[in-house]
Motif scaffolding. Structure first.
Motif, PDB file in Angstrom:
ATOM      1  N   ALA A  84     -17.374 -67.354  42.246  1.00 33.26           N
ATOM      2  CA  ALA A  84     -18.966 -66.956  42.420  1.00 33.26           C
ATOM      3  C   ALA A  84     -19.254 -69.574  42.432  1.00 33.26           C
ATOM      4  CB  ALA A  84     -19.973 -67.033  40.982  1.00 33.26           C
ATOM      5  N   ALA A  85     -18.803 -70.077  42.815  1.00 35.77           N
ATOM      6  CA  ALA A  85     -18.770 -71.278  42.835  1.00 35.77           C
ATOM      7  C   ALA A  85     -18.217 -71.100  44.469  1.00 35.77           C
ATOM      8  CB  ALA A  85     -18.472 -72.317  41.973  1.00 35.77           C
ATOM      9  N   GLY A  86     -17.345 -69.633  45.691  1.00 39.32           N
ATOM     10  CA  GLY A  86     -16.760 -70.640  46.788  1.00 39.32           C
ATOM     11  C   GLY A  86     -15.649 -70.808  46.461  1.00 39.32           C
ATOM     12  N   ASP A  87     -14.859 -71.226  45.244  1.00 34.46           N
ATOM     13  CA  ASP A  87     -13.516 -70.701  45.741  1.00 34.46           C
ATOM     14  C   ASP A  87     -12.803 -69.993  45.325  1.00 34.46           C
ATOM     15  OD1 ASP A  87     -14.004 -73.659  45.500  1.00 34.46           O
ATOM     16  OD2 ASP A  87     -13.994 -74.195  43.428  1.00 34.46           O
ATOM     17  N   THR A  88     -11.315 -70.613  45.749  1.00 30.62           N
ATOM     18  CA  THR A  88     -10.211 -68.994  45.456  1.00 30.62           C
ATOM     19  C   THR A  88      -9.338 -69.334  44.720  1.00 30.62           C
ATOM     20  OG1 THR A  88     -10.393 -69.587  48.221  1.00 30.62           O
ATOM     21  CG2 THR A  88      -8.479 -68.318  47.242  1.00 30.62           C
ATOM     22  N   LEU A 120      -2.589 -79.877  52.821  1.00 31.44           N
ATOM     23  CA  LEU A 120      -3.385 -78.517  52.477  1.00 31.44           C
ATOM     24  C   LEU A 120      -2.798 -76.922  51.899  1.00 31.44           C
ATOM     25  CD1 LEU A 120      -5.659 -77.219  54.178  1.00 31.44           C
ATOM     26  CD2 LEU A 120      -4.803 -76.680  56.411  1.00 31.44           C
ATOM     27  N   ARG A 121      -0.837 -76.902  52.026  1.00 30.52           N
ATOM     28  CA  ARG A 121      -0.619 -75.406  51.836  1.00 30.52           C
ATOM     29  C   ARG A 121      -0.850 -75.461  49.964  1.00 30.52           C
ATOM     30  NH1 ARG A 121       3.461 -73.848  48.986  1.00 30.52           N
ATOM     31  NH2 ARG A 121       4.732 -75.849  49.573  1.00 30.52           N
ATOM     32  N   LEU A 122      -0.809 -77.111  49.752  1.00 32.48           N
ATOM     33  CA  LEU A 122      -0.540 -76.937  48.452  1.00 32.48           C
ATOM     34  C   LEU A 122      -2.356 -77.095  48.185  1.00 32.48           C
ATOM     35  CD1 LEU A 122       1.644 -80.415  48.436  1.00 32.48           C
ATOM     36  CD2 LEU A 122       2.050 -77.560  46.580  1.00 32.48           C
ATOM     37  N   ILE A 123      -2.721 -77.182  48.303  1.00 33.18           N
ATOM     38  CA  ILE A 123      -4.421 -77.291  48.363  1.00 33.18           C
ATOM     39  C   ILE A 123      -4.817 -75.425  47.928  1.00 33.18           C
ATOM     40  CG2 ILE A 123      -6.794 -76.720  48.848  1.00 33.18           C
ATOM     41  CD1 ILE A 123      -6.052 -79.976  50.281  1.00 33.18           C
ATOM     42  N   ALA A 124      -4.264 -75.340  49.198  1.00 36.30           N
ATOM     43  CA  ALA A 124      -4.136 -73.590  49.204  1.00 36.30           C
ATOM     44  C   ALA A 124      -4.034 -72.772  48.243  1.00 36.30           C
ATOM     45  CB  ALA A 124      -4.170 -73.479  50.949  1.00 36.30           C
ATOM     46  N   LEU A 125      -2.740 -73.844  47.457  1.00 34.92           N
ATOM     47  CA  LEU A 125      -2.126 -72.673  46.742  1.00 34.92           C
ATOM     48  C   LEU A 125      -2.654 -73.641  44.923  1.00 34.92           C
ATOM     49  CD1 LEU A 125       1.803 -73.087  47.883  1.00 34.92           C
ATOM     50  CD2 LEU A 125       0.366 -71.097  46.793  1.00 34.92           C
ATOM     51  N   ALA A 126      -3.984 -74.379  45.268  1.00 36.25           N
ATOM     52  CA  ALA A 126      -4.691 -74.279  44.361  1.00 36.25           C
ATOM     53  C   ALA A 126      -4.030 -75.183  43.356  1.00 36.25           C
ATOM     54  CB  ALA A 126      -5.352 -72.861  43.267  1.00 36.25           C
ATOM     55  N   HIS A 127      -3.341 -75.868  44.308  1.00 35.51           N
ATOM     56  CA  HIS A 127      -3.169 -77.005  43.215  1.00 35.51           C
ATOM     57  C   HIS A 127      -4.500 -78.511  43.090  1.00 35.51           C
ATOM     58  CE1 HIS A 127       1.036 -76.097  42.235  1.00 35.51           C
ATOM     59  NE2 HIS A 127       0.946 -75.769  43.879  1.00 35.51           N
ATOM     60  N   THR A 128      -4.623 -79.266  41.952  1.00 34.35           N
ATOM     61  CA  THR A 128      -5.867 -80.218  42.034  1.00 34.35           C
ATOM     62  C   THR A 128      -4.975 -81.543  43.253  1.00 34.35           C
ATOM     63  OG1 THR A 128      -4.221 -81.229  40.345  1.00 34.35           O
ATOM     64  CG2 THR A 128      -5.894 -79.516  39.646  1.00 34.35           C
ATOM     65  N   ASN A 129      -5.765 -82.594  43.591  1.00 34.83           N
ATOM     66  CA  ASN A 129      -5.173 -83.740  43.417  1.00 34.83           C
ATOM     67  C   ASN A 129      -4.160 -84.465  42.566  1.00 34.83           C
ATOM     68  OD1 ASN A 129      -7.211 -83.082  46.181  1.00 34.83           O
ATOM     69  ND2 ASN A 129      -8.474 -84.548  45.250  1.00 34.83           N
ATOM     70  N   SER A 130      -4.292 -84.944  41.551  1.00 38.76           N
ATOM     71  CA  SER A 130      -3.498 -85.287  41.077  1.00 38.76           C
ATOM     72  C   SER A 130      -2.343 -84.214  41.101  1.00 38.76           C
ATOM     73  CB  SER A 130      -4.063 -85.650  40.338  1.00 38.76           C
ATOM     74  OG  SER A 130      -3.960 -84.079  38.930  1.00 38.76           O
ATOM     75  N   GLU A 131      -1.588 -83.362  40.764  1.00 45.41           N
ATOM     76  CA  GLU A 131      -1.111 -81.831  40.817  1.00 45.41           C
ATOM     77  C   GLU A 131      -0.247 -82.281  42.308  1.00 45.41           C
ATOM     78  OE1 GLU A 131      -2.268 -78.760  39.791  1.00 45.41           O
ATOM     79  OE2 GLU A 131      -1.740 -78.426  37.576  1.00 45.41           O
ATOM     80  N   ARG A 159     -12.695 -75.751  49.156  1.00 52.83           N
ATOM     81  CA  ARG A 159     -11.526 -75.262  48.438  1.00 52.83           C
ATOM     82  C   ARG A 159     -11.288 -73.779  49.469  1.00 52.83           C
ATOM     83  NH1 ARG A 159      -7.249 -76.254  45.473  1.00 52.83           N
ATOM     84  NH2 ARG A 159      -8.506 -77.944  44.909  1.00 52.83           N
ATOM     85  N   ALA A 160     -12.831 -72.947  49.616  1.00 57.07           N
ATOM     86  CA  ALA A 160     -12.293 -71.289  50.013  1.00 57.07           C
ATOM     87  C   ALA A 160     -11.764 -71.391  51.632  1.00 57.07           C
ATOM     88  CB  ALA A 160     -13.502 -70.963  49.518  1.00 57.07           C
ATOM     89  N   GLU A 161     -12.680 -72.393  52.231  1.00 58.57           N
ATOM     90  CA  GLU A 161     -12.487 -72.079  53.761  1.00 58.57           C
ATOM     91  C   GLU A 161     -11.463 -73.039  53.722  1.00 58.57           C
ATOM     92  OE1 GLU A 161     -16.245 -74.775  54.249  1.00 58.57           O
ATOM     93  OE2 GLU A 161     -16.924 -73.512  56.093  1.00 58.57           O
ATOM     94  N   LEU A 162     -10.460 -73.856  53.183  1.00 61.54           N
ATOM     95  CA  LEU A 162      -9.315 -74.253  53.558  1.00 61.54           C
ATOM     96  C   LEU A 162      -8.163 -73.848  52.917  1.00 61.54           C
ATOM     97  CD1 LEU A 162      -9.622 -78.340  52.294  1.00 61.54           C
ATOM     98  CD2 LEU A 162      -9.011 -77.398  54.211  1.00 61.54           C
TER      99      LEU A 162
END
Length: 174
Positions: A84-88, A120-131, A159-162
């Motif tokens: 709903a927020a446009g995230d994956t 970018l790969r870790l962002i796409a795998l739903a990791h936070t910046n701190s993770e 995030r969805a676009e990334l």
């Protein structure tokens, strides 16, 4: 499936939850049609299919979430909120299997550095910046800088676009 498509066009929900094994045709094939007919409706796939290829195809077709029925109690509401927020949202166990299951050859897209591709790969795998910072032995600020640089250069902001960019360039296949 024709009923689901008709109802989605008529009511234009914020989020539509689809089962890949619905009667009347493949939901996987319906996702691009639904996205075209109701572009503001986010799609979350709920399925028993734990094959990484199905998840990859659903996300490439335009779904923003992929939840396994076995984990629906814990994950479905979160997937709906994020969509709903446009995230994956991708089931973490399945995301790990996708990352370990190559589907197509991948090369560094758009002259991104190896470090940027890993971020970018870790962002796409739903990791936070701190993770990501912890995994790559970087500061959170450095990860944020990499992310901003990536977003600026590939002209993607959410995030969805990334995630879509990472999927399209095979970054989850490595």
């Amino acid at each position: 499936m024709p009923d689901a498509e008709r109802l989605a066009r008529a009511h234009r929900p914020t989020v539509l939850v689809l089962d890949l094994n619905m009667p009347g045709g493949s939901s996987l094939e319906a996702i691009p049609r639904l996205r075209a007919d109701a572009p503001d409706t986010a799609i979350v796939v709920l399925t028993m299919q734990d094959d990484p290829a199905f998840a990859r195809k659903a996300l490439q077709a335009g779904a923003l979430g992929f939840v396994l029925k076995e984990a629906a109690d814990e994950e479905l509401l979160e997937a709906i909120r994020l969509a709903a927020a446009g995230d994956t949202y991708l089931n973490p166990r399945l995301g790990a299997r996708m990352a370990a299951t190559p589907d197509q050859p991948a090369g560094p897209p758009d002259d991104r550095s190896d470090r940027e591709l890993e971020v970018l790969r870790l962002i796409a795998l739903a990791h936070t910046n701190s993770e990501i910072a912890d995994q790559l032995f970087l500061s959170t600020r450095t990860v944020e800088t990499h992310r901003a640089h990536i977003q600026q250069n590939i002209r993607r902001t959410s995030r969805a676009e990334l995630v879509r960019y990472a999927l399209d360039h095979g970054l989850l296949d490595t």
